[in-house]
Design a protein around this motif. Structure first.
Motif, PDB file in Angstrom:
ATOM      1  N   TYR A 182      62.664 -33.758  -6.676  1.00 26.16           N
ATOM      2  CA  TYR A 182      64.181 -33.034  -7.449  1.00 26.16           C
ATOM      3  C   TYR A 182      64.784 -33.900  -7.736  1.00 26.16           C
ATOM      4  O   TYR A 182      65.153 -34.286  -8.889  1.00 26.16           O
ATOM      5  N   ALA A 183      65.261 -35.219  -6.309  1.00 23.23           N
ATOM      6  CA  ALA A 183      66.292 -36.308  -7.049  1.00 23.23           C
ATOM      7  C   ALA A 183      65.733 -37.045  -7.878  1.00 23.23           C
ATOM      8  O   ALA A 183      65.703 -37.461  -8.509  1.00 23.23           O
ATOM      9  N   ASP A 184      64.441 -37.691  -8.178  1.00 20.43           N
ATOM     10  CA  ASP A 184      63.420 -38.304  -8.922  1.00 20.43           C
ATOM     11  C   ASP A 184      64.077 -38.045 -10.402  1.00 20.43           C
ATOM     12  O   ASP A 184      64.323 -38.461 -11.637  1.00 20.43           O
ATOM     13  N   SER A 185      63.848 -36.498 -10.871  1.00 20.95           N
ATOM     14  CA  SER A 185      63.808 -35.152 -11.446  1.00 20.95           C
ATOM     15  C   SER A 185      65.424 -35.206 -11.834  1.00 20.95           C
ATOM     16  O   SER A 185      65.469 -36.089 -13.627  1.00 20.95           O
ATOM     17  N   GLN A 186      66.173 -35.608 -11.466  1.00 22.52           N
ATOM     18  CA  GLN A 186      67.372 -35.544 -11.546  1.00 22.52           C
ATOM     19  C   GLN A 186      67.978 -37.165 -12.213  1.00 22.52           C
ATOM     20  O   GLN A 186      69.059 -37.767 -12.260  1.00 22.52           O
ATOM     21  N   GLY A 187      66.888 -38.511 -11.355  1.00 18.38           N
ATOM     22  CA  GLY A 187      67.255 -39.842 -11.792  1.00 18.38           C
ATOM     23  C   GLY A 187      68.632 -40.153 -10.422  1.00 18.38           C
ATOM     24  O   GLY A 187      68.672 -41.105 -11.186  1.00 18.38           O
ATOM     25  N   TRP A 188      68.384 -39.445  -9.707  1.00 16.25           N
ATOM     26  CA  TRP A 188      68.946 -40.131  -8.617  1.00 16.25           C
ATOM     27  C   TRP A 188      68.416 -41.069  -8.144  1.00 16.25           C
ATOM     28  O   TRP A 188      69.135 -42.276  -6.852  1.00 16.25           O
ATOM     29  N   LEU A 189      66.817 -40.731  -8.434  1.00 15.95           N
ATOM     30  CA  LEU A 189      66.437 -42.531  -7.421  1.00 15.95           C
ATOM     31  C   LEU A 189      64.589 -42.406  -8.031  1.00 15.95           C
ATOM     32  O   LEU A 189      64.431 -42.258  -9.086  1.00 15.95           O
ATOM     33  N   GLU A 190      64.651 -43.570  -8.088  1.00 11.68           N
ATOM     34  CA  GLU A 190      63.188 -44.048  -8.329  1.00 11.68           C
ATOM     35  C   GLU A 190      62.277 -44.461  -7.329  1.00 11.68           C
ATOM     36  O   GLU A 190      62.529 -45.316  -6.413  1.00 11.68           O
ATOM     37  N   VAL A 191      60.895 -43.772  -7.396  1.00  8.99           N
ATOM     38  CA  VAL A 191      59.717 -43.904  -6.809  1.00  8.99           C
ATOM     39  C   VAL A 191      59.036 -45.386  -7.155  1.00  8.99           C
ATOM     40  O   VAL A 191      58.478 -45.578  -8.369  1.00  8.99           O
ATOM     41  N   GLY A 192      58.665 -46.470  -6.167  1.00  7.12           N
ATOM     42  CA  GLY A 192      58.739 -47.401  -6.106  1.00  7.12           C
ATOM     43  C   GLY A 192      57.229 -47.670  -6.746  1.00  7.12           C
ATOM     44  O   GLY A 192      55.964 -47.007  -6.186  1.00  7.12           O
ATOM     45  N   ALA A 193      56.029 -48.815  -6.944  1.00  6.30           N
ATOM     46  CA  ALA A 193      54.930 -48.644  -6.942  1.00  6.30           C
ATOM     47  C   ALA A 193      54.451 -48.321  -5.753  1.00  6.30           C
ATOM     48  O   ALA A 193      54.795 -48.859  -4.782  1.00  6.30           O
ATOM     49  N   GLY A 194      52.900 -47.713  -5.626  1.00  4.37           N
ATOM     50  CA  GLY A 194      52.856 -47.450  -4.603  1.00  4.37           C
ATOM     51  C   GLY A 194      53.401 -46.129  -3.871  1.00  4.37           C
ATOM     52  O   GLY A 194      52.849 -46.113  -2.588  1.00  4.37           O
ATOM     53  N   GLY A 195      54.797 -45.991  -4.092  1.00  3.01           N
ATOM     54  CA  GLY A 195      55.416 -44.981  -3.281  1.00  3.01           C
ATOM     55  C   GLY A 195      55.823 -45.908  -1.842  1.00  3.01           C
ATOM     56  O   GLY A 195      56.453 -45.120  -1.236  1.00  3.01           O
ATOM     57  N   THR A 196      55.903 -46.741  -1.582  1.00  6.47           N
ATOM     58  CA  THR A 196      56.468 -46.946  -0.833  1.00  6.47           C
ATOM     59  C   THR A 196      57.536 -47.481  -0.559  1.00  6.47           C
ATOM     60  O   THR A 196      58.490 -48.393   0.672  1.00  6.47           O
ATOM     61  N   ASN A 197      58.370 -48.168  -1.441  1.00  8.07           N
ATOM     62  CA  ASN A 197      60.119 -48.037  -1.749  1.00  8.07           C
ATOM     63  C   ASN A 197      60.872 -46.753  -2.423  1.00  8.07           C
ATOM     64  O   ASN A 197      59.774 -46.394  -3.397  1.00  8.07           O
ATOM     65  N   LEU A 198      62.356 -46.494  -2.222  1.00  6.24           N
ATOM     66  CA  LEU A 198      62.715 -45.314  -2.648  1.00  6.24           C
ATOM     67  C   LEU A 198      64.149 -46.454  -3.559  1.00  6.24           C
ATOM     68  O   LEU A 198      64.110 -47.156  -2.878  1.00  6.24           O
ATOM     69  N   TYR A 199      64.091 -46.608  -4.690  1.00  8.67           N
ATOM     70  CA  TYR A 199      64.820 -47.607  -5.438  1.00  8.67           C
ATOM     71  C   TYR A 199      66.240 -45.760  -5.423  1.00  8.67           C
ATOM     72  O   TYR A 199      66.287 -45.544  -5.901  1.00  8.67           O
ATOM     73  N   LEU A 200      67.490 -46.763  -5.343  1.00  7.81           N
ATOM     74  CA  LEU A 200      68.593 -45.715  -5.230  1.00  7.81           C
ATOM     75  C   LEU A 200      69.092 -45.917  -6.669  1.00  7.81           C
ATOM     76  O   LEU A 200      69.712 -47.000  -7.516  1.00  7.81           O
ATOM     77  N   THR A 201      69.581 -45.256  -7.183  1.00  6.23           N
ATOM     78  CA  THR A 201      70.364 -45.165  -8.718  1.00  6.23           C
ATOM     79  C   THR A 201      71.845 -45.035  -9.198  1.00  6.23           C
ATOM     80  O   THR A 201      72.304 -44.765  -7.718  1.00  6.23           O
ATOM     81  N   GLN A 202      72.340 -45.664 -10.130  1.00  6.37           N
ATOM     82  CA  GLN A 202      73.872 -45.260 -10.219  1.00  6.37           C
ATOM     83  C   GLN A 202      73.945 -44.001 -10.094  1.00  6.37           C
ATOM     84  O   GLN A 202      74.638 -43.226  -9.367  1.00  6.37           O
ATOM     85  N   ALA A 203      73.099 -43.066 -10.676  1.00 10.75           N
ATOM     86  CA  ALA A 203      73.378 -41.054 -10.734  1.00 10.75           C
ATOM     87  C   ALA A 203      73.461 -40.991  -9.492  1.00 10.75           C
ATOM     88  O   ALA A 203      74.075 -39.919  -8.896  1.00 10.75           O
ATOM     89  N   GLY A 204      72.177 -40.984  -8.263  1.00 12.52           N
ATOM     90  CA  GLY A 204      71.734 -40.906  -6.481  1.00 12.52           C
ATOM     91  C   GLY A 204      72.960 -41.849  -6.232  1.00 12.52           C
ATOM     92  O   GLY A 204      73.503 -40.438  -5.011  1.00 12.52           O
ATOM     93  N   PHE A 205      73.866 -42.884  -6.417  1.00 11.63           N
ATOM     94  CA  PHE A 205      75.117 -43.034  -5.241  1.00 11.63           C
ATOM     95  C   PHE A 205      76.446 -42.077  -5.815  1.00 11.63           C
ATOM     96  O   PHE A 205      77.324 -41.736  -5.429  1.00 11.63           O
ATOM     97  N   ASP A 206      76.730 -42.072  -7.253  1.00  9.54           N
ATOM     98  CA  ASP A 206      77.809 -41.034  -7.469  1.00  9.54           C
ATOM     99  C   ASP A 206      77.351 -39.389  -7.171  1.00  9.54           C
ATOM    100  O   ASP A 206      78.548 -38.779  -6.835  1.00  9.54           O
ATOM    101  N   ALA A 207      75.845 -39.025  -6.525  1.00 10.01           N
ATOM    102  CA  ALA A 207      75.770 -37.586  -6.462  1.00 10.01           C
ATOM    103  C   ALA A 207      76.080 -37.685  -4.514  1.00 10.01           C
ATOM    104  O   ALA A 207      75.934 -36.528  -4.226  1.00 10.01           O
ATOM    105  N   MET A 208      76.262 -38.813  -4.235  1.00 12.02           N
ATOM    106  CA  MET A 208      76.245 -38.411  -2.662  1.00 12.02           C
ATOM    107  C   MET A 208      77.701 -38.330  -1.939  1.00 12.02           C
ATOM    108  O   MET A 208      78.640 -38.439  -2.579  1.00 12.02           O
TER     109      MET A 208
END
Length: 84
Positions: free
Chosen positions: A58-84
């Motif tokens: 859900y968070a990925d579909s909303q653009g709130w975060l991005e899953v890094g290659a291999g799924g080991t890292n999650l990156y917070l986007t500006q949209a995710g920060f704004d949704a906090m």
């Protein structure tokens, strides 16, 4: 991972719980956090593995975060920060 159409109704709630974990670790837009840290915190605060997966999708579909290659890292986007 499930497709968005198969997400449970509480997916948004799980995604917001994931964002709250980012906030706990003071993650800023563009910064990463190790997926395992978020997963462990999510599970130890009463969430299930299925809820975590649904929340990530859900968070990925909303653009709130991005899953890094291999799924080991999650990156917070500006949209995710704004949704906090």
């Amino acid at each position: 991972m499930r497709k968005k159409a198969e997400l449970p109704r509480n997916s948004e709630q799980s995604a917001r719980k994931i964002l709250s974990i980012f906030k706990t670790f003071n993650v800023r837009p563009g910064q990463l956090i190790i997926t395992r840290f978020v997963d462990t915190k999510f599970l130890t605060t009463g969430g299930s593995a299925d809820e975590f997966e649904a929340g990530l999708l859900y968070a990925d579909s909303q653009g709130w975060l991005e899953v890094g290659a291999g799924g080991t890292n999650l990156y917070l986007t500006q949209a995710g920060f704004d949704a906090m």
